[in-house]
Design a protein around this motif. Structure first.
Motif, PDB file in Angstrom:
ATOM      1  N   ARG A 196     -45.049 -45.897 -52.947  1.00 60.85           N
ATOM      2  CA  ARG A 196     -46.491 -45.681 -53.179  1.00 60.85           C
ATOM      3  C   ARG A 196     -46.986 -46.621 -54.271  1.00 60.85           C
ATOM      4  N   PHE A 197     -46.106 -46.898 -55.253  1.00 60.11           N
ATOM      5  CA  PHE A 197     -46.463 -47.875 -56.300  1.00 60.11           C
ATOM      6  C   PHE A 197     -46.372 -49.294 -55.734  1.00 60.11           C
ATOM      7  N   LEU A 198     -45.227 -49.602 -55.114  1.00 56.26           N
ATOM      8  CA  LEU A 198     -44.954 -50.976 -54.694  1.00 56.26           C
ATOM      9  C   LEU A 198     -45.954 -51.502 -53.674  1.00 56.26           C
ATOM     10  N   LYS A 199     -46.349 -50.639 -52.701  1.00 55.17           N
ATOM     11  CA  LYS A 199     -47.182 -51.175 -51.616  1.00 55.17           C
ATOM     12  C   LYS A 199     -48.602 -51.513 -52.050  1.00 55.17           C
ATOM     13  N   GLN A 200     -48.996 -51.025 -53.234  1.00 58.02           N
ATOM     14  CA  GLN A 200     -50.328 -51.402 -53.723  1.00 58.02           C
ATOM     15  C   GLN A 200     -50.423 -52.902 -53.991  1.00 58.02           C
ATOM     16  N   TYR A 201     -49.248 -53.530 -54.181  1.00 56.27           N
ATOM     17  CA  TYR A 201     -49.258 -54.949 -54.552  1.00 56.27           C
ATOM     18  C   TYR A 201     -48.831 -55.861 -53.403  1.00 56.27           C
ATOM     19  N   HIS A 202     -48.687 -55.280 -52.181  1.00 58.50           N
ATOM     20  CA  HIS A 202     -48.359 -56.126 -51.031  1.00 58.50           C
ATOM     21  C   HIS A 202     -49.619 -56.814 -50.560  1.00 58.50           C
ATOM     22  N   LYS A 203     -49.476 -58.124 -50.403  1.00 56.74           N
ATOM     23  CA  LYS A 203     -50.634 -58.870 -49.898  1.00 56.74           C
ATOM     24  C   LYS A 203     -50.750 -58.599 -48.399  1.00 56.74           C
TER      25      LYS A 203
ATOM     26  N   VAL B 215     -45.695 -50.695 -36.884  1.00 54.19           N
ATOM     27  CA  VAL B 215     -44.403 -51.039 -37.492  1.00 54.19           C
ATOM     28  C   VAL B 215     -44.625 -51.190 -38.990  1.00 54.19           C
ATOM     29  N   LYS B 216     -43.813 -50.478 -39.781  1.00 56.18           N
ATOM     30  CA  LYS B 216     -43.973 -50.577 -41.229  1.00 56.18           C
ATOM     31  C   LYS B 216     -43.352 -51.890 -41.721  1.00 56.18           C
ATOM     32  N   VAL B 217     -44.171 -52.706 -42.326  1.00 56.74           N
ATOM     33  CA  VAL B 217     -43.683 -54.006 -42.787  1.00 56.74           C
ATOM     34  C   VAL B 217     -43.576 -53.991 -44.309  1.00 56.74           C
ATOM     35  N   GLY B 218     -42.452 -54.449 -44.810  1.00 56.00           N
ATOM     36  CA  GLY B 218     -42.269 -54.515 -46.264  1.00 56.00           C
ATOM     37  C   GLY B 218     -42.909 -55.766 -46.832  1.00 56.00           C
ATOM     38  N   GLY B 219     -42.780 -55.943 -48.112  1.00 52.73           N
ATOM     39  CA  GLY B 219     -43.325 -57.139 -48.750  1.00 52.73           C
ATOM     40  C   GLY B 219     -42.567 -57.391 -50.027  1.00 52.73           C
ATOM     41  N   PRO B 220     -42.804 -58.536 -50.657  1.00 54.55           N
ATOM     42  CA  PRO B 220     -42.076 -58.803 -51.897  1.00 54.55           C
ATOM     43  C   PRO B 220     -42.417 -57.798 -52.990  1.00 54.55           C
TER      44      PRO B 220
END
Ligand code: 2U9
Length: 344
Positions: A336-343, A102-107
């Motif tokens: 691709r940019f945003l997910k690099q910063y998901h904890k 399941v693809k989970v988002g993040g802040p």
């Protein structure tokens, strides 16, 4: 006629026996028991029979009908049961199969940075306050010592809605509003994060909409050294204990004296490199002592109260901390940019 009926019964029952699909049964039902079927035809011809024969044949015809119908129902039930069993057998679920991820988002990175900044200042006793993005000319400019005719009020620089309303160009009006609310009677210690708008042409380092976090501390006997202490604490906690700060004189209409704060460059440790443009220092925010006129307009007596204020741009801070090379990455929402910063 009796023989004909018995023949029909035997014929129909054989067909029922041989039926494979549920649709075959429906066909047989229509063919033998339907209005145009042979049994109905036999019954129609009963007029030609003798009085004695009529009830005998009538009774037999009904029995034949019933026998065929009973067999059809029984076979239907059998076929339905078989079909269900086949389905249950072929459609079994293998509960041991691994699930689909399941693809989970993040802040968003900006959200995380703003929350991190908020946490650090909350830890130093500041409250977090927000205010409207559509502001009055008074709170956005006048109350901050930017009188009519000041260059920063230029129509070229701001998004005006009417002559009196505009999209706020900084979050400072939130502080002006808070001071007004406290009526010059109690200290203010707050930060205000939020979106601001300026008529800039978007490029790698400019955006017509960006984020600010501004801070204000108004009390009795607030000194420049308090500002330096708070900002030093912030810089060390946010960027790392090994970073040094320095203050340089600057100018803002709402602070006097005004300063800009640099942090030592992590890449070259102060020796000079391309990140710090050879200076060893990187500018991260501005601040100063609140201008006495700003205090006065908000109802604070500048002889009794003074204060410090500062402002920073979280985009710039995030770009420095994570080496982001283009401010537009924050707004174009490329995962691709945003997910690099998901904890994790
Ligand atoms: C009140 C009084 C004084 C807020 C301040 C700055 C200096 C500043 C810039 C940093 C980067 C804006 O986002 S940025 O471009 N801000 O340098 N801001 S003093 O001073 C205030 C605010 C409110 C009532």
């Amino acid at each position: 006629m009796k023989e004909r009926l018995e023949e029909l019964q035997a014929e129909a029952l054989t067909k029922v026996e041989e039926a494979i699909y549920l649709s075959d049964l429906q066909d047989i039902r229509v063919a033998y028991l339907g209005k145009k079927g042979p049994i109905t035809e036999v019954l129609r011809g009963m007029g030609k029979l003798s009085k004695e024969e009529r009830p005998v044949i009538g009774e037999l015809a009904n029995k034949v009908r019933e026998a065929i119908a009973t067999e059809l129902d029984a076979k239907k039930e059998r076929l339905e049961k078989e079909e269900l069993e086949k389905k249950l057998e072929t459609e079994t679920i293998d509960v041991t199969l691994p699930g689909r991820p399941v693809k989970v988002g993040g802040p968003h990175l900006l959200t995380s940075i703003v929350e991190e900044i908020e946490d650090l200042f909350i830890g130093m006793g500041f409250e977090v306050r927000e205010g409207p993005e559509v502001e009055t000319d008074y709170y956005n400019f006048e109350a901050l010592n930017l009188p009519k005719g000041h260059p920063a009020r230029d129509m070229q620089d701001s998004f005006y809605i009417t002559e009196e309303l505009l999209l706020r160009t900084h979050t400072s009006p939130v502080q002006a509003r808070t001071m007004g609310e406290y009526q010059g009677a109690k200290p203010v210690k707050m930060i205000c994060p939020g979106k601001v708008y300026r008529r800039d042409t978007d490029d790698a380092t400019h955006s017509h909409q960006f984020t600010q976090v501004e801070g204000l501390y108004v009390d009795k006997n607030v000194r420049m050294s308090d500002l330096k202490g708070v900002l030093n604490q912030f810089a060390k906690q946010f960027f790392g204990e090994d970073r040094e700060i320095r203050l340089r004189p600057s100018f803002f209409p709402f602070t006097e004296p005004s300063v800009e704060m640099d942090i030592s460059c992590k890449v070259c440790h102060g020796h000079g490199c391309s990140v710090c443009k050879g200076t060893g220092w990187i500018e991260i925010l501005g601040g100063g002592m609140v201008h006495p006129r700003v205090l006065e307009m908000a109802g604070y007596d500048p002889k009794e109260y003074n204060g410090f204020a500062f402002g920073m741009g979280p985009e710039r801070i995030a770009m420095l901390k994570y080496g982001v090379d283009d401010i537009r990455h924050f707004y174009t929402n490329d995962v691709r940019f945003l997910k690099q910063y998901h904890k994790a």
